[in-house]
Design an enzyme around this catalytic site. Structure first.
Site, PDB file in Angstrom:
ATOM      1  CB  CYS A   1      -0.885  -0.138   1.080  1.00 18.61           C
ATOM      2  SG  CYS A   1      -2.447   1.014   0.754  1.00 18.61           S
TER       3      CYS A   1
ATOM      4  CD  GLU B   1      -1.483  -6.360   5.061  1.00 14.28           C
ATOM      5  OE1 GLU B   1      -1.106  -6.718   3.876  1.00 14.28           O
ATOM      6  OE2 GLU B   1      -1.701  -5.296   5.619  1.00 14.28           O
TER       7      GLU B   1
ATOM      8  CG  HIS C   1      -3.836  -3.564   3.185  1.00 12.36           C
ATOM      9  ND1 HIS C   1      -2.836  -3.342   3.974  1.00 12.36           N
ATOM     10  CD2 HIS C   1      -4.223  -2.422   2.653  1.00 12.36           C
ATOM     11  CE1 HIS C   1      -2.821  -1.533   4.173  1.00 12.36           C
ATOM     12  NE2 HIS C   1      -3.848  -1.393   3.184  1.00 12.36           N
TER      13      HIS C   1
HETATM   14  N1  GLN Z   1      -1.860   6.694   2.958  1.00  9.47           N
HETATM   15  C1  GLN Z   1      -2.077   5.958   1.880  1.00  9.47           C
HETATM   16  C2  GLN Z   1      -3.394   5.993   1.311  1.00  9.47           C
HETATM   17  O1  GLN Z   1      -4.352   6.455   1.835  1.00  9.47           O
HETATM   18  C3  GLN Z   1      -1.534   4.316   2.098  1.00  9.47           C
HETATM   19  C4  GLN Z   1      -2.725   3.583   2.974  1.00  9.47           C
HETATM   20  C5  GLN Z   1      -2.238   2.339   3.418  1.00  9.47           C
HETATM   21  O2  GLN Z   1      -1.093   2.140   3.297  1.00  9.47           O
HETATM   22  N2  GLN Z   1      -3.014   1.553   3.846  1.00  9.47           N
HETATM   23  O3  GLN Z   1      -3.522   5.682  -0.060  1.00  9.47           O
END
Ligand code: GLN
Length: 540
Positions: free
Chosen positions: A383, A511, A509
């Site tokens: 992410c 995970e 994600h």
């Molecule tokens: N802050 C980033 C976004 O909002 C990444 C979010 C995250 O790592 N879950 O896109």
């Protein structure tokens, strides 16, 4: 058979592992061919933990249907291999919101709206909701907090009323407590347990089973004492010794007979013995690693174990799959400076740049991406980790010196990572990110394809910013490929550097979907790449 309900309350202290106990019991019942689900009732007033800082509440777990939930739901999914949903996590905030909205609609016209019966009725409705779908034989409900807390009282009262309303053999309460060991006196003490059970009895609930967390084995005489003073049968006092791994707990609870006594209380006879073949095979691999690797997890919430819970667990699963112990080392991204990268990162076999929000520590994450790229160290960005890898590549390889994310610099001259279009008009923060499962289409002949072994996958998301398509061509021309994209919107979901031994970033994600029985493919491949890298380093 009616749906059966199991409630798990906690006494004496927080952090005793109610989530793991509940998940372990559910696992045993599932292994006996019952259809089970677990829900968590949290006493806080936030609608969900989505707006909470990880320091407050640990990781925010995201379900397939896009609910931001308590991290215990992650344990439930990892143990059961069954998805949870919005309905599996209820907070005081959600309960009150429903009741207040109904009041405004005029549903209670003429009545004073009160905690009892209106709030407790709404809690009971939600406690029974999943059971009413007909999809489950057993619904397990974990009540957050510790018995005696002001906040959880309405949940306990609702549970009491259900004991009164449902047939006796459809509902069981398990109370998890602590039997502390006093080192100086060399004695285990049952008094705190007696008090916490008394407290529960005062609220009108007689627990059926008492599970005692303890660091020392309990003598039979001690179990008898707990049984006598807490008013339960002796075989309903279950010892739960500290365990080397959370994944051992289903087996130790089986040895202690927790599932048998639950079935007995439900009047269920002749249930098959639990089939834990795959689970035991996983534990066998976990407990007999042949290799070891050291992975750096670069993040900013590194002081708190629970902030990256699912990532840590994914490494446990992927490690077992690779017959390897994975030693995860947290690296504080704020401490990474141009001059200290060798010292801070040089000793690891792989670098994972963790998800996150806000500006703090981002330049350190960018440095970690650069280090992994230049030194050929296996890299995995999740992410925010993908976003930082793209910025680094744009700056250092494509020469777009002002490349940035508008999360860091809203006025960035080259916003290679930008706020998603549909996020731009949003003013409300809660539950408005791009959340939950989305499809991703992977291109043939890419690292991502080799990892997943198929082109169409689905993973879960939680973000507001995305790869800015305007920069795709120049970035791809320089060797970073968008190997996975959302088939409907074209949004870049996976990037990789073709010339690097293992460099992958994902917007989702992964995970969140790893389990002991189905370890997540990217984590498995990353650990395998780290092992290979270690082999090469050792050979030098
Ligand atoms: N802050 C980033 C976004 O909002 C990444 C979010 C995250 O790592 N879950 O896109």
């Amino acid at each position: 058979m009616d749906t059966k309900y199991i409630f798990v309350t906690g006494g004496v202290s927080s952090s005793l592992g109610k989530g793991i106990l509940t998940a372990s019991l559910a696992k045993l019942l599932q292994a006996r061919k019952m259809r089970v689900t677990i829900q968590k009732f949290d006493p806080y007033i936030n609608i969900d933990p989505g707006t909470l800082n990880p320091y407050e509440h640990g990781e925010c777990y995201v379900t397939e249907d896009g609910a931001e939930t308590d991290l215990d739901l992650g344990h439930y999914e990892r143990f059961l291999g069954v998805y949870t949903s919005k309905a599996n996590n209820v907070t005081t905030g959600k309960v009150y919101k429903t009741v207040i909205e109904k009041e405004r609609e005029g549903a209670y016209l003429g009545k004073t709206v009160q905690v009892v019966p209106h709030i407790t009725d709404e809690i009971k409705r939600r406690m029974l909701l999943l059971g009413k779908t007909g999809k489950y034989d057993v619904v397990l409900t974990e009540i957050g907090g510790t018995v005696g807390d002001i906040e959880s009282l309405p949940f306990i009262e609702a549970e009491r009323q259900l004991h009164w309303e449902l047939p006796d053999d459809d509902i069981v309460t398990i109370h998890l407590t602590l039997i502390p060991y006093l080192r100086a006196a060399k004695e285990l003490k049952t008094k705190p347990t007696q008090h916490s059970v008394k407290q529960l009895q005062e609220y009108g609930i007689q627990p059926d089973i008492i599970v005692c967390r303890t660091e020392m084995p309990l003598f039979e005489s001690m179990k008898r004492k707990v049984a006598l003073f807490c008013n339960v049968k002796e075989n309903a006092v279950i010892e739960c010794l500290d365990s080397p791994s959370i994944y051992e707990v289903p087996l130790s609870m089986y040895k202690e007979g927790l599932d048998r006594i639950v079935l007995e209380k439900f009047g269920i006879k002749g249930a098959p013995e639990p089939d834990l073949t795959n689970w035991k095979a996983f534990l066998d691999r976990l407990n007999h690693p042949k290799y070891s690797v050291d992975i750096a997890v670069v993040g900013k919430y590194v002081e708190l174990q629970d902030a990256y819970k699912s990532i840590l667990e994914s490494f446990v699963h992927a490690g077992a799959a690779n017959l390897s112990k994975v030693n995860v080392h947290y690296v504080q991204s704020e401490e990474l400076k141009d001059g200290n990268l060798d010292e801070k990162l040089g000793c690891y076999d792989g670098i994972l740049v963790a998800p996150g929000f806000g500006e703090r520590g981002l330049e350190g994450k960018i440095r970690a991406c650069k280090y992994a790229r230049e030194k050929g160290v296996p890299f995995f960005g999740i992410c925010l980790g993908l976003q930082m890898a793209v910025i680094e590549f744009a700056r250092d390889v494509c020469g777009i010196l002002d490349a940035n994310s508008t999360e860091i610099d809203p006025g960035a001259a080259d916003p290679v990572i930008d706020l998603m279009e549909d996020q731009k008009s949003l003013t409300i923060k809660g539950g408005t990110m791009r959340l939950g499962a989305y499809k991703c289409h992977i291109e043939n002949d890419t690292l991502a394809y080799r990892i997943y072994g198929k082109q169409d996958i689905s993973e879960r998301h939680r973000h507001r910013y995305e790869f800015n398509d305007k920069y795709l061509k120049v970035i791809e021309d320089h060797g970073m490929k968008a190997s996975g994209r959302n088939p409907d919107t074209g949004l870049v979901e996976i990037v990789e550097i073709t010339s690097h031994p293992f460099f992958i970033g994902v917007q989702f994600h992964p995970e969140l979907k790893s389990t002991p029985e189905h370890p997540q493919p990217i984590f498995c491949a990353f650990v395998a790449a780290a092992l290979k890298h270690k082999g090469k380093r050792d050979a030098k």
